[in-house]
Write a protein that holds these residues in place. Structure first.
Motif, PDB file in Angstrom:
ATOM      1  N   ARG A  21       0.850  -1.191   0.000  1.00 41.13           N
ATOM      2  CA  ARG A  21       0.000   0.000   0.000  1.00 41.13           C
ATOM      3  C   ARG A  21       0.882   1.238   0.000  1.00 41.13           C
ATOM      4  O   ARG A  21       1.754   1.371   0.864  1.00 41.13           O
ATOM      5  CB  ARG A  21      -0.903   0.024   1.240  1.00 41.13           C
ATOM      6  N   GLU A  23       0.114   4.361   0.697  1.00 36.35           N
ATOM      7  CA  GLU A  23      -0.215   5.256   1.803  1.00 36.35           C
ATOM      8  C   GLU A  23      -1.188   4.557   2.749  1.00 36.35           C
ATOM      9  O   GLU A  23      -2.006   3.736   2.313  1.00 36.35           O
ATOM     10  CB  GLU A  23      -0.846   6.558   1.303  1.00 36.35           C
ATOM     11  N   LEU A  24      -1.084   4.893   4.026  1.00 39.58           N
ATOM     12  CA  LEU A  24      -1.985   4.338   5.028  1.00 39.58           C
ATOM     13  C   LEU A  24      -2.321   5.411   6.056  1.00 39.58           C
ATOM     14  O   LEU A  24      -1.481   6.266   6.371  1.00 39.58           O
ATOM     15  CB  LEU A  24      -1.339   3.155   5.745  1.00 39.58           C
ATOM     16  N   SER A  25      -3.526   5.354   6.593  1.00 40.64           N
ATOM     17  CA  SER A  25      -3.909   6.237   7.705  1.00 40.64           C
ATOM     18  C   SER A  25      -3.636   5.514   9.016  1.00 40.64           C
ATOM     19  O   SER A  25      -3.422   4.293   9.053  1.00 40.64           O
ATOM     20  CB  SER A  25      -5.396   6.582   7.610  1.00 40.64           C
ATOM     21  N   ARG A  27      -5.769   4.908  11.316  1.00 37.56           N
ATOM     22  CA  ARG A  27      -6.864   3.953  11.538  1.00 37.56           C
ATOM     23  C   ARG A  27      -6.608   2.643  10.795  1.00 37.56           C
ATOM     24  O   ARG A  27      -6.841   1.554  11.338  1.00 37.56           O
ATOM     25  CB  ARG A  27      -8.197   4.563  11.094  1.00 37.56           C
ATOM     26  N   GLU A  28      -6.111   2.744   9.562  1.00 33.99           N
ATOM     27  CA  GLU A  28      -5.829   1.527   8.785  1.00 33.99           C
ATOM     28  C   GLU A  28      -4.712   0.706   9.435  1.00 33.99           C
ATOM     29  O   GLU A  28      -4.767  -0.531   9.450  1.00 33.99           O
ATOM     30  CB  GLU A  28      -5.460   1.904   7.346  1.00 33.99           C
ATOM     31  N   ARG A  62      -2.486  10.869   6.334  1.00 31.24           N
ATOM     32  CA  ARG A  62      -1.982   9.575   5.888  1.00 31.24           C
ATOM     33  C   ARG A  62      -0.455   9.576   5.943  1.00 31.24           C
ATOM     34  O   ARG A  62       0.165  10.638   6.119  1.00 31.24           O
ATOM     35  CB  ARG A  62      -2.478   9.256   4.476  1.00 31.24           C
ATOM     36  N   TYR A  63       0.114   8.420   5.757  1.00 28.37           N
ATOM     37  CA  TYR A  63       1.564   8.273   5.864  1.00 28.37           C
ATOM     38  C   TYR A  63       2.086   7.499   4.661  1.00 28.37           C
ATOM     39  O   TYR A  63       1.397   6.631   4.106  1.00 28.37           O
ATOM     40  CB  TYR A  63       1.945   7.526   7.151  1.00 28.37           C
ATOM     41  N   ARG A  64       3.314   7.828   4.272  1.00 27.85           N
ATOM     42  CA  ARG A  64       3.988   7.052   3.232  1.00 27.85           C
ATOM     43  C   ARG A  64       5.460   6.891   3.622  1.00 27.85           C
ATOM     44  O   ARG A  64       5.949   7.574   4.512  1.00 27.85           O
ATOM     45  CB  ARG A  64       3.867   7.715   1.855  1.00 27.85           C
TER      46      ARG A  64
END
Length: 256
Positions: A21, A23-25, A27-28, A62-64
């Protein structure tokens, strides 16, 4: 025995989520790892502080992955040596089957053998490191051709007529294209007397960190030892050997 550090394991678990993935938040991450919200928040803050993750503004945030991970990966890739790693894996595969094992790369329309492990049988394949053969006549070559995109394959086949080494060689370009479709579907290629009428061969792809096919590994044996059962066993063995070498070259099977 030294103990593992749970916080480090969790941080690595977070980073590995980004393998499939971009990017992810938060919460994810919480949902996929089933960790407490506070724990995930602390892990994300720490990874961002060290630039291993980058914040992507938005709702939600979000994060990457960050640049240090690329730098570590590049440092790892720069220290990989295909021939050195291939020699070790080929020796293991050869010990398991007691037949000739090769690792080859493509050079234009040909293959060049980088590594060879001999069989101890008195009747065995005659070959040598550095030998060049038409790719379409060999199992390793078919694997390497099957790994090309359409434009690259067209460029190879546009270089002229396909030479034959035996009556079994595929010399028709359209027949070869259809055959390569089958190779892609099955993930292995066979040389059924196409480069040497007395020999049989099966090969699988070696991939790098990007998933690109960079080499091929094969098991070769005289027709007198090429039984249906041996064919099945050696097909599985060369798959495993190629997968092991791929892993050493940085290839990671992507999570489904």
């Amino acid at each position: 025995m030294p103990r593992v550090v749970p916080a480090v394991i969790r941080a690595l678990d977070v980073l590995e989520l980004f393998l499939d993935r971009p990017e992810l938040s938060a919460r994810e991450v919480i949902e996929r790892l089933e960790l407490p919200r506070t724990t995930v928040h602390e892990l994300l803050v720490t990874l961002v502080d060290r630039s291993y993750l980058i914040v992507v503004p938005g709702q939600p945030v979000r994060y990457r992955l960050g640049m240090p991970l690329f730098q570590l990966g590049a440092a790892f890739a720069g220290r990989l040596d295909l021939v050195r790693e291939a020699q070790g894996v080929a020796r293991d595969v050869g010990a398991a089957c007691n037949e000739a094992v090769h690792v080859a790369v493509r050079d234009g329309a040909d293959v060049i053998y980088l590594v060879k492990v001999d069989s101890t049988h008195p009747v065995r394949m005659v070959s040598a490191v550095g030998r060049r053969l038409p790719a379409h006549c060999t199992a390793v070559g078919k694997i390497l051709l099957a790994g090309l995109d359409q434009a690259s394959l067209d460029a190879v086949l546009a270089k002229g007529p396909l030479p034959g080494m035996t009556p079994e060689s595929i010399t028709d370009p359209e027949r070869l294209r259809a055959h390569l479709d089958q190779v892609r579907a099955e993930g292995v290629a066979a040389d059924i007397g196409e480069s040497d009428s007395a020999m049989r061969c099966v090969a699988a792809a070696v991939r790098d960190h990007s998933g690109a096919t960079i080499a091929a590994m094969s098991i070769s044996a005289p027709i007198i030892r090429w039984t249906p059962q041996a064919h099945l066993e050696w097909t599985e063995l060369v798959r495993e050997g190629a997968a092991t070498l791929s892993a050493r070259m940085g290839y990671l099977t992507r999570p489904r």
